[in-house]
Scaffold this motif. Sequence first.
Motif, PDB file in Angstrom:
ATOM      1  N   LYS A   1       0.852  -1.193   0.000  1.00 18.68           N
ATOM      2  CA  LYS A   1       0.000   0.000   0.000  1.00 18.68           C
ATOM      3  C   LYS A   1       0.886   1.241   0.000  1.00 18.68           C
ATOM      4  O   LYS A   1       2.096   1.164   0.289  1.00 18.68           O
ATOM      5  CB  LYS A   1      -0.919  -0.006   1.220  1.00 18.68           C
ATOM      6  CG  LYS A   1      -0.200  -0.061   2.551  1.00 18.68           C
ATOM      7  CD  LYS A   1      -1.191  -0.220   3.685  1.00 18.68           C
ATOM      8  CE  LYS A   1      -0.499  -0.196   5.056  1.00 18.68           C
ATOM      9  NZ  LYS A   1       0.479  -1.295   5.206  1.00 18.68           N
ATOM     10  N   PRO A   2       0.313   2.407  -0.342  1.00 23.33           N
ATOM     11  CA  PRO A   2       1.109   3.627  -0.441  1.00 23.33           C
ATOM     12  C   PRO A   2       1.978   3.920   0.779  1.00 23.33           C
ATOM     13  O   PRO A   2       3.157   4.288   0.631  1.00 23.33           O
ATOM     14  CB  PRO A   2       0.044   4.709  -0.647  1.00 23.33           C
ATOM     15  CG  PRO A   2      -1.053   4.012  -1.382  1.00 23.33           C
ATOM     16  CD  PRO A   2      -1.093   2.640  -0.779  1.00 23.33           C
TER      17      PRO A   2
ATOM     18  N   ILE B   1       1.509   4.238 -11.282  1.00 21.21           N
ATOM     19  CA  ILE B   1       1.042   3.725  -9.990  1.00 21.21           C
ATOM     20  C   ILE B   1       1.886   4.280  -8.854  1.00 21.21           C
ATOM     21  O   ILE B   1       1.368   4.735  -7.823  1.00 21.21           O
ATOM     22  CB  ILE B   1       1.077   2.181  -9.991  1.00 21.21           C
ATOM     23  CG1 ILE B   1       0.074   1.634 -11.009  1.00 21.21           C
ATOM     24  CG2 ILE B   1       0.780   1.634  -8.594  1.00 21.21           C
ATOM     25  CD1 ILE B   1       0.202   0.141 -11.250  1.00 21.21           C
ATOM     26  N   LEU B   2       3.204   4.270  -9.048  1.00 17.76           N
ATOM     27  CA  LEU B   2       4.115   4.761  -8.008  1.00 17.76           C
ATOM     28  C   LEU B   2       3.881   6.237  -7.715  1.00 17.76           C
ATOM     29  O   LEU B   2       3.813   6.659  -6.544  1.00 17.76           O
ATOM     30  CB  LEU B   2       5.568   4.526  -8.436  1.00 17.76           C
ATOM     31  CG  LEU B   2       6.653   5.058  -7.494  1.00 17.76           C
ATOM     32  CD1 LEU B   2       6.527   4.439  -6.111  1.00 17.76           C
ATOM     33  CD2 LEU B   2       8.034   4.801  -8.078  1.00 17.76           C
TER      34      LEU B   2
ATOM     35  N   ASP C   1       1.174   7.931  -8.196  1.00 18.27           N
ATOM     36  CA  ASP C   1      -0.119   8.073  -7.539  1.00 18.27           C
ATOM     37  C   ASP C   1      -0.003   7.736  -6.050  1.00 18.27           C
ATOM     38  O   ASP C   1      -0.559   8.443  -5.198  1.00 18.27           O
ATOM     39  CB  ASP C   1      -1.147   7.168  -8.203  1.00 18.27           C
ATOM     40  CG  ASP C   1      -2.516   7.269  -7.550  1.00 18.27           C
ATOM     41  OD1 ASP C   1      -3.115   8.363  -7.587  1.00 18.27           O
ATOM     42  OD2 ASP C   1      -2.987   6.257  -6.989  1.00 18.27           O
ATOM     43  N   TRP C   2       0.731   6.671  -5.735  1.00 21.40           N
ATOM     44  CA  TRP C   2       0.958   6.308  -4.332  1.00 21.40           C
ATOM     45  C   TRP C   2       1.673   7.444  -3.593  1.00 21.40           C
ATOM     46  O   TRP C   2       1.334   7.778  -2.456  1.00 21.40           O
ATOM     47  CB  TRP C   2       1.791   5.036  -4.240  1.00 21.40           C
ATOM     48  CG  TRP C   2       1.025   3.767  -4.423  1.00 21.40           C
ATOM     49  CD1 TRP C   2      -0.178   3.614  -5.042  1.00 21.40           C
ATOM     50  CD2 TRP C   2       1.431   2.471  -3.989  1.00 21.40           C
ATOM     51  NE1 TRP C   2      -0.551   2.293  -5.022  1.00 21.40           N
ATOM     52  CE2 TRP C   2       0.400   1.569  -4.392  1.00 21.40           C
ATOM     53  CE3 TRP C   2       2.537   1.974  -3.326  1.00 21.40           C
ATOM     54  CZ2 TRP C   2       0.471   0.195  -4.116  1.00 21.40           C
ATOM     55  CZ3 TRP C   2       2.612   0.619  -3.057  1.00 21.40           C
ATOM     56  CH2 TRP C   2       1.589  -0.254  -3.449  1.00 21.40           C
ATOM     57  N   ASP C   3       2.666   8.011  -4.257  1.00 22.92           N
ATOM     58  CA  ASP C   3       3.445   9.072  -3.625  1.00 22.92           C
ATOM     59  C   ASP C   3       2.578  10.301  -3.343  1.00 22.92           C
ATOM     60  O   ASP C   3       2.704  10.938  -2.287  1.00 22.92           O
ATOM     61  CB  ASP C   3       4.632   9.445  -4.524  1.00 22.92           C
ATOM     62  CG  ASP C   3       5.704  10.223  -3.793  1.00 22.92           C
ATOM     63  OD1 ASP C   3       6.029   9.864  -2.638  1.00 22.92           O
ATOM     64  OD2 ASP C   3       6.212  11.202  -4.368  1.00 22.92           O
TER      65      ASP C   3
ATOM     66  N   GLN D   1      -0.657  10.228  -2.813  1.00 21.43           N
ATOM     67  CA  GLN D   1      -1.525   9.864  -1.693  1.00 21.43           C
ATOM     68  C   GLN D   1      -0.797  10.033  -0.362  1.00 21.43           C
ATOM     69  O   GLN D   1      -1.384  10.504   0.627  1.00 21.43           O
ATOM     70  CB  GLN D   1      -2.008   8.415  -1.839  1.00 21.43           C
ATOM     71  CG  GLN D   1      -2.981   8.181  -2.978  1.00 21.43           C
ATOM     72  CD  GLN D   1      -3.464   6.735  -3.020  1.00 21.43           C
ATOM     73  OE1 GLN D   1      -3.907   6.191  -2.013  1.00 21.43           O
ATOM     74  NE2 GLN D   1      -3.370   6.116  -4.184  1.00 21.43           N
ATOM     75  N   ASN D   2       0.476   9.674  -0.337  1.00 13.81           N
ATOM     76  CA  ASN D   2       1.253   9.826   0.896  1.00 13.81           C
ATOM     77  C   ASN D   2       1.431  11.297   1.264  1.00 13.81           C
ATOM     78  O   ASN D   2       1.304  11.681   2.432  1.00 13.81           O
ATOM     79  CB  ASN D   2       2.621   9.156   0.742  1.00 13.81           C
ATOM     80  CG  ASN D   2       2.545   7.639   0.840  1.00 13.81           C
ATOM     81  OD1 ASN D   2       1.586   7.101   1.394  1.00 13.81           O
ATOM     82  ND2 ASN D   2       3.541   6.963   0.314  1.00 13.81           N
TER      83      ASN D   2
ATOM     84  N   PRO E   1      -4.986  -0.192  -9.725  1.00 10.46           N
ATOM     85  CA  PRO E   1      -5.736  -0.709  -8.579  1.00 10.46           C
ATOM     86  C   PRO E   1      -7.171  -1.140  -8.881  1.00 10.46           C
ATOM     87  O   PRO E   1      -7.762  -1.884  -8.101  1.00 10.46           O
ATOM     88  CB  PRO E   1      -5.736   0.479  -7.609  1.00 10.46           C
ATOM     89  CG  PRO E   1      -5.645   1.685  -8.502  1.00 10.46           C
ATOM     90  CD  PRO E   1      -4.735   1.270  -9.621  1.00 10.46           C
TER      91      PRO E   1
END
Length: 326
Positions: free
Chosen positions: A177-178, A197-198, A200-202, A204-205, A264
Motif C-alpha cells: 500500500k502507499p 502507480i508509483l 499516484d501512491w506518492d 496519496q502519501n 488498482p
Amino acid sequence: MRRFAVPAALLIFLAACGAEPGPENAAAPPATAAGSAAPSGGAVNTSPDQQRIRAQKVDAIAAQVPPAIAADGKLLVGHSGEGAPPLGFLADDDLTYIGVETDLAQLVADVLGLEYASEISSWENLFVGAKSGKLEAVFNNVTVTEERKDIYDFATYRVDQLAWQVAANSPIAAIAKPADIAGLKVSVGSGTNQEKILLDWDEQNKDAGLKPAEISYYNLYGDALLALKSGRIQAYFGPNPSIAYNVAVGADTKIVGTASGAGPDLQGLIAAMTLKDNGLVKPLNEALNTVIKDGSYQKVLDRWGLGNEAIPESRINPPGLPLQEG
C-alpha cells in the motif's frame, strides 16, 4: 524456426502504456548462465535441449480448430525477438528461442493435435501478422486491452503482474500500500504503467502528510539492480516476470509485493491473441483450461519462476485495459 538478431548485453522492452504497439514490459534482466539456482532448489535450464513439458491431444477440442488453420497440421505462433528471460529469449547456443511463452504455446498445440511452429519477429509485426492471419496465434506477454479487442480475440493465460524487488537482506518485509513506500528510496522505469502507480501512491502519501518517496530512474534494469544491491535505492518496482526470473537465478534479492499491471481498479491479464472471429479463440481457450486442470500449466510457470502469475481458468475476451485518453 527463423533465426534472428538480438542485441548482446541487455535486452530492453519499451514502456508499457496499454495501447499497441509497444512491448508490455519496461525492462528485462540480463541473461544468466544455465544451472543457476531456482527457488525450488532445482535449476533454470537455459540450454537448447529444453525437455519441454508436454500435453496430450484432446480430440473434442482439436475438432474445433478451423479447417483453414488445421490444414497444414501446424499452429504457427508468433513471438518477439525483443523478449527476455523468462518470457522468450535465446538459449545458450544463441540460436534456440526458449521461455515460458514457447512452453505454453507448445502445451496448447499438443492439446489441439497440431505441431507447434514458431515465427520470431519484431513486437509491431506480431500485431500485423495476427491481423493479416499469417500468424495463427501470438503468445508474447500481450495484455488484453479494449482497443485491441476491436481487432483481435484473446484467451487469457497469466495475470499481468508488477512486483516490488528489494535486497535479500533488506528489512522491508512487504510493500502492499502507499504508506509502505513513504520515505523510501525507490526506482521505476520512466513512462511506464508502474511509474503511474508509483507516482499516484506518492501523491496519496503527501496528501496524508507522510514523507514522500525519493524516486530514481535508470535506463537499464541492470543499473537499477546495481543501485539496489549497493544500497543507493531500497526498492525497485517493475514487471514481475523479469524480477521473478532475476530472483530465481540469484540469491541476493527478493520480492516483497505484487500489484496488477492495470492499476488498482482492474487485474490486467496476459492472453493468447488471434485474429478476431477467425474461430480459433474457443479451442485456444479450451486447450488452456485443459492444461490448467491437468497441472502441466502450473509446472511450466513454476519452471520459470512465474508461479505467482497463474490463473484458475482461461477466459475469452475479458474486460481489458480501457482506451487511453488523448
